[in-house]
Design an enzyme around this catalytic site. Structure first.
Site, short mmCIF file in Angstrom:
data_model
loop_
_atom_site.label_atom_id
_atom_site.label_comp_id
_atom_site.label_asym_id
_atom_site.label_seq_id
_atom_site.Cartn_x
_atom_site.Cartn_y
_atom_site.Cartn_z
N HIS A 1 8.60 20.42 -40.96
CA HIS A 1 8.55 19.25 -40.09
C HIS A 1 8.48 19.60 -38.61
O HIS A 1 8.29 18.73 -37.77
CB HIS A 1 9.77 18.35 -40.36
CG HIS A 1 9.70 17.67 -41.69
ND1 HIS A 1 9.20 16.41 -41.85
CD2 HIS A 1 10.01 18.11 -42.93
CE1 HIS A 1 9.23 16.08 -43.13
NE2 HIS A 1 9.72 17.11 -43.81
N ASP B 1 6.88 19.23 -29.98
CA ASP B 1 7.39 18.37 -31.03
C ASP B 1 6.47 18.51 -32.24
O ASP B 1 5.25 18.45 -32.09
CB ASP B 1 7.38 16.91 -30.54
CG ASP B 1 8.52 16.10 -31.13
OD1 ASP B 1 8.98 16.45 -32.24
OD2 ASP B 1 8.95 15.13 -30.48
P1 ADQ Z 1 12.96 14.48 -34.70
O1 ADQ Z 1 13.02 15.65 -33.78
O2 ADQ Z 1 14.23 13.84 -35.00
O3 ADQ Z 1 12.21 14.84 -36.07
P2 ADQ Z 1 11.10 12.14 -34.28
O4 ADQ Z 1 9.94 12.42 -35.13
O5 ADQ Z 1 10.74 11.50 -33.00
O6 ADQ Z 1 11.93 13.47 -33.92
O7 ADQ Z 1 12.09 11.20 -35.05
C1 ADQ Z 1 13.21 10.61 -34.42
C2 ADQ Z 1 13.69 9.40 -35.23
O8 ADQ Z 1 14.95 8.96 -34.71
C3 ADQ Z 1 12.74 8.23 -35.14
O9 ADQ Z 1 12.52 7.69 -36.42
C4 ADQ Z 1 13.45 7.23 -34.23
O10 ADQ Z 1 13.23 5.89 -34.58
C5 ADQ Z 1 14.91 7.56 -34.41
N1 ADQ Z 1 15.67 7.32 -33.17
C6 ADQ Z 1 15.47 7.90 -32.00
N2 ADQ Z 1 16.33 7.44 -31.08
C7 ADQ Z 1 17.10 6.53 -31.69
C8 ADQ Z 1 18.21 5.70 -31.27
N3 ADQ Z 1 18.72 5.73 -30.05
N4 ADQ Z 1 18.76 4.92 -32.18
C9 ADQ Z 1 18.29 4.90 -33.43
N5 ADQ Z 1 17.27 5.64 -33.88
C10 ADQ Z 1 16.68 6.45 -33.02
C11 ADQ Z 1 11.64 16.03 -36.68
C12 ADQ Z 1 10.62 16.76 -35.83
C13 ADQ Z 1 9.52 15.81 -35.43
C14 ADQ Z 1 8.89 15.19 -36.67
C15 ADQ Z 1 9.94 14.63 -37.61
C16 ADQ Z 1 9.35 14.21 -38.93
O11 ADQ Z 1 11.22 17.32 -34.67
O12 ADQ Z 1 8.54 16.46 -34.65
O13 ADQ Z 1 8.03 14.14 -36.28
O14 ADQ Z 1 10.96 15.58 -37.86
O15 ADQ Z 1 8.66 15.23 -39.54
#
Ligand code: ADQ
Length: 722
Positions: A163, A370
Site C-alpha cells: 500500500h 504517498d
Molecule cells: P494512509 O497513509 O493512511 O494510507 P490515505 O490513503 O490518505 O493515507 O488514507 C487516509 C484515510 O484516513 C482516508 O480514508 C481518510 O478518509 C481517513 N481520514 C483522514 N483524516 C481523517 C480524520 N480527521 N478523521 C477521520 N478520518 C480521516 C496508506 C498509504 C496510502 C494509501 C492507503 C491505501 O499511505 O498512500 O492510499 O494506505 O492503500
C-alpha cells in the site's frame, strides 16, 4: 473455488480488554476488503489491535468470538508490537520506502522481531489454508509472509499488495535486509503495487539484487512464475456519494457555510505523518497570504489531522512544529474577526468528514510521498455539486490517475502558493469540467473493483504445465531401483552450477578432491558411461578431469573426447567471424566494469557475473540487440547462459553432441544441468530418461534439485550401489 484468506497486520475489528466486544476498524483497507471478506467462506488473519498481555487467559474467548466473524487472531505481545510494528515496520520500512532515509533506523532487534512475527502470521495462515485456497497478504508489515507461507504450502495461490510506494533501487538498496525482503515477496504468485513506477522500481531491485530479470512484468528464474503488476486502489465511491447527498450531511454543510460566510474554504485532511508534507503546505499558505493581501479575510484553511504513531519521537516532534507554525501564521495574518487556519487534531466521524469535503472549495493534498492517497479520491467523490478544485502533489500515487487536478511539487513552496491562487480563482466552467472527468474516473475504479481485479489476475496465474518436480521421496526410490537393475547406464553431467557452485572467475571452479573421487568411483563401474557435458574449453576439461575414465564434451558440444580417445571437433572450423564479433564484445567490456570476454575455439563468450548488476541490466540486452544483425549476417548463434552471452558459429549444441551415444542401448539414462544450454540436452533424450534441472527457473526437465550439493549426494548414493 477455494476461499480467500486475507492476511494483514490489523484485523478489520479491534478487540476490547474483555475479549468479547469488537469495534470495527475503519479505513480504506477495511472497507475495500470487506466485500471480499463478506463473500463466501473467507477468513481474515490479523492482530486484534490489543497487546496479548491485556488478553491473558482470555485468548480462547477472543478466538471463539472472532471465529464468528470469520477472523483468526495473531496475538502480539507489547514487545512484539514495539519492535515489529513500531520498530521495523514504522521506523525502518515506512521512512525508507517514502524516501525519508534520514528517519530510517537499522536495528537488528527490530529486524529479528519482524522475522519472528512474520513467521507467526505465516504459521497462523498455513494452519487454516487448504489446497485450492487463495492467500492475499497486505502491506509492508508482512513482506516475508508470502515466502513463509509458500514454504509450508507450495501449491496454494498467494498474492501480495503493497500500500505504500516501492522506492527506487538506489534507496531500497540501503536496507541491510534487502535480499530477504525481496525473497519474501517473491514467494507470492502476484505482487501488486499502486502504480507502474513502483512496479518498475521493484523489478529493478529484483534484477539488481537477486540477478533475476523479467519479461513484461513476469520475473524470470525461480521455481514458479511471479508477476508484478499495478493495481491502483480506489474508494467506495457510492458510499461517499450517497453520504454527501444525505439530508444530515447537507444540513451540516449549511452550518459550515453559515459559519464561514462568504469566505472560501480550503481543506487539508491527513494522518499526522512527516510524509504528508504538512509543514511545506503551511508555508505555502503563509506565502500565499503574504503575496495576495486581497485574499486576507476571504479564505480559511481547515487543517484536519488525525493523531497517528504518537509514541514515535519524530511524530511528536512534527506535531510540535505544526502547532507552532499554525500559531505563527494565525498570529501574523489573522484579525479580530478572522482566523486564517482552523486547526483540528483529531479523528472526525464519517458524516462530518464528508460534509467538510463537500463544503470545501479547494482540497490541498500535497504529500511529499504517498503510495496512493485516498483523501484526494474521497474529496472528488463528495463534489456532488461538481464544483471543487483539487490541488494534488505529483508525489502521490493518485496523481497518475487524477491528471485534471492542479499538480504541484510539494517542495516548491512558491509553486504551491501560486496553485492555491489559481485554484481559488479558477472559472466555474473549468472547475466543473476538471471535476467531472476526475469523478468519472473515481466512480469507474472503485475499491471493490480493485480487489476483484487483483483476485482475478491471481486466479489466472497457474503453474507452468510441466514444471520440474522436486526429486525426493518416491522419485528417488524409483531412480535408485532402475539404476540398480540396469546393465548399461549413461550419465550426462553438466559441470558449472551442477557439480560445482559458480565461482567469480572461470578458473576458480576447479574440481575438489571429493568431486574427483566421486566421478572416479562412478566411472569405475563397468556398467557406467559418465559424460561431462560442459561449455568449458578443451584445455580446461583436460587439465581438470582428463586423467579420469570419463567422456568429455567441451564448448557446448563443439568438441567431444570419448573415453580413451582424443578430442574431435564436431563442426568445421572457420574462425574468420571472430574478427568481426570480438571488437563489439570488447567495446561492451570497456563499457561494463567487471565484464570480460572468454575466447574458445568455436565461440566467444561475454561474461558479466562480476559486473555491477545495474550496469549489466542495461548492457546485456543492449549487446544482445547489437549482436542480432551481426549474427544474422555471419550465420552465428547467440546463446544466453547464466550471466553469459555466448556467440558461436555452426550448428552444435549439447543435445547434438549427446546423439553419438544413442547407438548403444541403455537401461538407465540420466542428465543433470542448470543452464539454458542444458535444455537442448534434456530435449534430445529418449523418453524415460531422468532429466534433472539444477536450481531455479523454468525447464523441460522432469525433476529438480536445488544445487550442486544435492547433485553430489545423489551421485554418491548411486556410486555406493555396486
Ligand atoms: P494512509 O497513509 O493512511 O494510507 P490515505 O490513503 O490518505 O493515507 O488514507 C487516509 C484515510 O484516513 C482516508 O480514508 C481518510 O478518509 C481517513 N481520514 C483522514 N483524516 C481523517 C480524520 N480527521 N478523521 C477521520 N478520518 C480521516 C496508506 C498509504 C496510502 C494509501 C492507503 C491505501 O499511505 O498512500 O492510499 O494506505 O492503500
Amino acid at each position: 473455488m477455494g476461499r480467500t484468506i486475507i492476511v494483514s497486520n490489523r484485523l478489520p475489528v479491534t478487540a476490547n480488554e474483555e475479549g468479547v466486544g469488537f469495534v470495527p476498524s475503519v479505513g480504506g483497507l477495511a472497507t475495500g476488503l470487506a466485500s471480499v471478506h463478506a463473500s463466501g467462506e473467507g477468513r481474515w488473519v490479523g492482530w486484534p489491535g490489543i497487546a496479548a498481555e491485556a488478553l491473558r487467559g482470555k485468548e480462547g474467548t477472543v478466538r471463539r468470538n472472532l471465529a464468528g466473524l470469520n477472523c483468526v487472531p495473531v496475538f502480539l505481545s507489547s514487545r512484539d508490537v514495539r519492535d515489529y510494528y513500531g520498530g521495523f515496520s514504522n521506523r525502518t520500512i515506512w521512512p525508507l520506502f517514502h524516501y525519508f532515509t534520514q528517519h530510517a533506523t537499522y536495528n537488528r532487534d527490530h529486524w529479528a522481531a519482524y522475522r519472528r512475527v512474520n513467521e507467526r502470521f505465516a504459521a497462523a495462515t498455513a494452519e487454516i489454508a487448504e489446497p485450492g485456497d487463495t492467500v492475499w497478504v497486505q502491506d509492508y508489515h508482512l513482506m516475508l509472509v508470502p515466502a513463509l507461507v509458500r514454504a509450508r504450502l507450495p501449491a496454494v495461490r498467494i498474492g501480495f499488495f503493497l500500500h505504500i510506494p516501492f522506492p527506487s533501487y538506489e534507496v531500497f538498496r540501503l536496507l541491510p535486509w534487502r535480499k530477504e525482503i525481496l525473497e519474501g515477496l517473491l514467494g507470492a504468485d502476484l505482487v501488486g503495487f499502486h502504480t507502474h513506477d513502483y512496479v518498475g522500481h521493484f523489478l529493478d531491485a529484483v534484477h539488481a539484487i537477486l540477478g533475476r530479470g523479467h519479461a513484461a512484468g513476469d520475473v524470470e528464474g525461480g521455481e514458479r512464475p511471479v508477476r508484478a503488476e499495478a493495481f491502483p486502489m480506489g474508494i467506495d465511491y457510492d458510499r461517499f456519494r450517497r453520504a454527501a447527498e444525505a439530508p444530515a450531511v447537507r444540513r451540516e454543510v449549511g452550518r459550515i457555510r453559515r459559519h464561514v460566510g462568504d469566505r472560501k474554504v480550503i481543506l487539508s485532511v491527513d494522518r499526522l505523518d512527516y510524509t504528508k508534507g504538512v509543514l511545506e503546505r503551511l508555508e505555502a499558505f503563509d506565502l500565499f497570504l503574504t503575496e495576495n493581501p486581497s485574499w486576507r479575510e476571504r479564505v480559511t484553511l481547515v487543517l484536519l489531522l488525525v493523531p497517528s504513531r504518537t509514541r514515535v519521537e519524530e511524530y511528536r516532534d512534527l506535531k510540535r512544529r505544526i502547532d507552532e507554525r499554525v500559531g505563527r501564521i494565525n498570529g501574523r495574518h489573522g484579525s479580530v474577526g478572522w482566523v486564517p487556519i482552523g486547526y483540528l487534531y483529531r479523528s472526525v466521524p464519517f458524516e462530518r468528514l464528508v460534509a467538510l469535503y463537500r463544503a470545501a472549495d479547494v482540497a490541498l493534498v500535497t504529500p511529499l510521498r504517498d503510495g496512493m492517497n485516498l483523501v484526494a479520491k474521497e474529496y472528488v467523490a463528495c463534489q456532488v455539486d461538481g464544483d471543487g478544485v483539487l490541488v494534488l502533489s505529483e508525489f502521490a500515487g493518485a496523481a497518475q490517475e487524477l491528471g485534471e487536478a492542479l499538480l504541484v511539487n510539494p517542495n516548491d513552496v512558491p509553486g504551491m502558493a501560486r496553485a492555491i491562487g489559481e485554484a481559488l480563482e479558477m472559472p466555474r466552467r473549468e472547475r466543473a469540467e476538471r471535476m467531472r472527468r476526475m469523478a468519472e474516473w473515481v466512480a469507474g475504479h472503485t475499491v471493490e473493483e480493485w480487489a476483484a481485479d487483483f483476485l482475478a489476475e491471481l486466479a489466472a496465474r497457474r503453474p507452468p504445465d510441466r514444471a520440474p518436480q522436486p526429486l525426493g521421496g518416491d522419485g528417488v526410490g524409483r531412480l535408485d531401483a532402475q539404476y540398480a537393475a540396469a546393465e548399461a547406464r549413461l550419465l550426462f553431467l553438466d559441470y558449472d552450477g551442477t557439480l560445482v557452485p559458480f565461482a567469480a572467475i572461470p578458473g576458480g571452479a576447479k574440481p575438489d578432491r571429493e568431486l574427483r573421487g566421486l566421478l572416479a568411483r562412478l566411472a569405475e563401474d563397468p556398467r557406467n558411461e559418465v559424460v561431462i557435458v560442459s561449455g568449458r574449453d578443451r584445455d580446461t576439461l583436460t587439465a581438470w578431469l582428463g586423467d579420469l575414465d570419463l567422456a568429455l564434451v567441451a564448448e557446448h558440444g563443439a568438441w567431444v573426447r570419448e573415453r580413451g580417445g582424443a578430442w574431435r571437433a564436431t563442426v568445421a572450423r572457420d574462425g574468420a567471424w571472430k574478427a568481426r564479433v570480438r571488437p563489439l564484445l570488447d567495446r561492451y567490456v570497456r563499457r561494463t566494469p567487471g565484464a570480460f570476454v572468454e575466447e574458445k575455439s568455436f565461440s566467444l563468450a561475454w561474461h558479466y557475473r562480476r559486473a555491477e548488476p545495474y550496469a549489466s541490466q542495461l548492457r546485456a540486452p543492449e549487446l544482445r540487440a547489437a549482436l542480432r544483425d551481426l549474427a544474422a549476417e555471419l550465420d552465428l548463434h547467440v546463446l544466453e547462459g547464466d550471466h553469459v552471452l555466448e556467440v558461436k558459429a555452426g550448428q552444435f549444441h549439447k543435445g547434438l553432441a549427446a546423439a553419438r551415444w544413442w547407438e548403444r542401448g541403455w537401461g538407465f539414462v540420466l542428465a543433470a544441468g542448470d543452464d539454458r544450454t542444458d535444455e537442448d540436452l534434456f530435449a534430445s533424450l529418449p523418453r524415460g530418461a531422468w532429466t534433472i534441472k539444477v536450481g531455479g527457473g523454468p525447464s523441460r526437465a522432469a525433476y529438480r534439485l536445488p544445487g550442486p550439493r544435492e547433485v553430489r549426494a545423489l551421485l554418491a548414493r548411486l556410486a555406493r550401489q555396486r
